[in-house]
Design a protein around this motif. Structure first.
Motif, PDB file in Angstrom:
ATOM      1  N   LYS A 449       0.808  -1.222   0.000  1.00  0.00           N
ATOM      2  CA  LYS A 449       0.000   0.000   0.000  1.00  0.00           C
ATOM      3  C   LYS A 449       0.842   1.273   0.000  1.00  0.00           C
ATOM      4  N   TRP A 463       0.463   6.363   1.480  1.00  0.00           N
ATOM      5  CA  TRP A 463      -0.032   5.125   2.061  1.00  0.00           C
ATOM      6  C   TRP A 463      -1.466   4.975   1.587  1.00  0.00           C
ATOM      7  N   LYS A 464      -1.740   3.949   0.841  1.00  0.00           N
ATOM      8  CA  LYS A 464      -3.017   3.737   0.166  1.00  0.00           C
ATOM      9  C   LYS A 464      -3.195   4.767  -0.947  1.00  0.00           C
ATOM     10  N   ASP A 465      -4.205   5.637  -0.872  1.00  0.00           N
ATOM     11  CA  ASP A 465      -4.575   6.449  -2.027  1.00  0.00           C
ATOM     12  C   ASP A 465      -4.109   7.901  -1.988  1.00  0.00           C
ATOM     13  N   LYS A 509      -1.660   2.605 -10.568  1.00  0.00           N
ATOM     14  CA  LYS A 509      -2.067   3.233  -9.303  1.00  0.00           C
ATOM     15  C   LYS A 509      -2.111   4.735  -9.521  1.00  0.00           C
TER      16      LYS A 509
END
Length: 510
Positions: A449, A463-465, A509
């Motif tokens: 992530k 971190w993540k999105d 991503k």
């Protein structure tokens, strides 16, 4: 007359009669020591209260680097270190399996005339013995019980294990699953025994040697000899903040850090808010963790002593670093006391936040707490600025180019029937000589992530999105997110990271 002539001839060939130094004095021996899940502030030279006199001495007479980076995860970091390529390029970015590309530095230096030795944790399904190392003894898997990674021995408690009897060890070409060692086995010490035996075996050879000493410590399970654990009785009763604050104070006082490294906000709770039972549990975890690092340093000292006894120390390059930051993972198995053979316990999040002082986050995250490692470079014969601190951003991808320069080796265009990608890093020896290095491309990160892109002065990280942006020239601990202030820079760096991701096959991503 003949004896005089012979002496002159031997000296002309570069053999030092008094020390037994090897003929090829322009090429140093090389030792790389890799710790596992070691936090940035976990050794004395980087601020710790833990006793690490051998590493501290290396730092005192070597160079401490403040901005060496890994991937934030064990097996991708080890893959990068071995190959000089990003983990995505060698098929080691998602899980530990066979390498699909690349060449190990063992093969590269073996072709250049080095004796190549690898002892310890590997963390893939390949055997390094088949990838250019003259010898490989160690744990092919990721983590195992320190006292017994195999089957229960007569008269002992059941060893705490994640997969009972399934961990694979390799002894050159022989694989053992399970590997049930003698009763006096303790991984950090026994692996060092193996390495010392190899060093002694080849001490009289004229070839230089490469030793890759890849420890598991202080990765969980938290296990250490009780006598060493007791050295830290009472040390951690003061709690998280007292230990972290003292570490940061020592980091500043030693010249390691300055005002570009503001201390990040802690994530651990107030020690006074915890009940006595939780405090006792937390103190024991940190005591055992400290003992594991203490034992790690003691065994590094044993390696150093063997090299000194051979007369080769002055011309030995010694590097020390960790594969990622301290871990916040929670693992708890078995019924024994933390530290014993029948308990698999982990450090957990609160102490790992202390271990990573002054940085944010932990192992698995692309923030500095996950990716920053202590890095000590020591070379009695070759260093210009002994005892200095260097703030140049570096990465594990830089080790292979540096080894090639040290060994005068050549990086091949093909290996095992495949075209090899170009090396991704830079040779850092100019820094050792007090000069500068130029890096044409940013440093890239991607694990689960977390993702990041690092230039000399800026870092894009998420971190993540949610992407964040930090000015690393002023704020190397990532305390002031400038994403909304530097929107154009943010978007430009995001695009740059995406192009790299596409080039190495990372799924889209945004």
């Amino acid at each position: 007359m003949k004896k005089t002539f012979l002496l002159i001839l031997l000296l002309g060939l570069g053999l030092n009669i008094s020390t037994g130094q090897k003929l090829n004095e322009d090429r140093p021996n090389i030792v790389i020591v890799l710790a596992d899940d070691l936090g940035y502030s976990d050794i004395g030279a980087y601020g710790s209260e833990i006793s690490t006199p051998n590493l501290d001495e290396l730092a005192k007479n070597g160079i401490r680097f403040t901005q060496m980076h890994n991937t934030s995860k064990c097996f991708p970091s080890r893959a990068i270190l071995l190959t000089g390529l990003y983990a995505q390029q060698v098929g080691m970015d998602k899980k530990p399996e066979n390498f699909t590309n690349g060449i190990f530095f063992g093969e590269v230096l073996k072709r250049a005339g080095y004796t190549t030795l690898f002892v310890g944790k590997h963390h893939s399904t390949d055997n390094p013995y088949d990838w250019g190392f003259d010898h490989y003894y160690g744990l092919r898997d990721g983590a195992a019980n320190y006292f017994n990674p195999g089957l229960q021995r007569p008269g002992e408690p059941m060893p705490a294990q994640k997969r009972y009897g399934k961990r694979v060890f390799a002894f050159d070409g022989e694989l053992k699953q399970p590997y049930t060692p003698p009763a006096d086995y303790y991984a950090t010490t026994t692996w060092t025994d193996w390495a010392c035996d190899f060093l002694k075996k080849y001490a009289e050879e004229e070839k230089p040697f490469l030793l890759y000493m890849s420890y598991q410590a202080p990765h969980d399970p938290l296990q250490a000899p009780e006598s060493v654990i007791q050295k830290y009785e009472g040390v951690y009763d003061v709690g998280y903040e007292a230990i972290a604050a003292a570490r940061y104070k020592r980091q500043i006082a030693s010249g390691l850090l300055d005002d570009r490294y503001p201390r990040s906000l802690p994530t651990y709770p107030s020690w006074s808010d915890l009940n006595d039972s939780i405090k006792a549990d937390q103190v024991r975890r940190m005591q055992v963790y400290a003992a594991m690092i203490d034992e790690l340093d003691r065994n590094i000292g044993r390696l150093i002593e063997v090299i000194k006894e051979s007369g080769e120390w002055d011309n030995t390059v010694f590097m020390f670093l960790s594969d990622n930051g301290a871990s916040a993972e929670v693992v708890d198995r078995g019924e024994g006391q933390i530290g014993d053979i029948d308990r698999w316990a982990s450090l957990q999040g609160n102490w790992s936040n202390v271990a990573n002082t002054p940085f944010r986050h932990n192992k698995n995250a692309s923030y500095e707490g996950g990716t920053a490692t202590p890095f000590i470079f020591h070379w009695p014969r070759g260093l210009k600025n002994k005892g200095s601190v260097n703030h140049q951003p570096l990465h594990l991808i830089d080790i292979m180019p540096t080894l090639i320069e040290l060994s005068q080796a050549e990086y091949p265009r093909q290996y095992k029937g495949r075209e090899l990608p170009s090396l991704q890093g830079v040779n850092i020896l100019p820094l050792v000589r007090g000069e500068d290095v130029y890096r044409a491309s940013p440093l890239y990160f991607d694990w689960q992530k977390g993702s990041a892109l690092r230039t000399e002065d800026w870092k894009l990280v998420r971190w993540k999105d949610t992407w964040e942006l930090y000015n690393m020239k002023k704020d190397r601990t990532e305390t002031q997110n400038l994403a909304q202030v530097e929107e154009d820079r943010l978007e430009s760096m995001k695009l740059q990271w995406q192009k790299w991701a596409e080039s190495v096959g990372i799924p889209y991503k945004n």
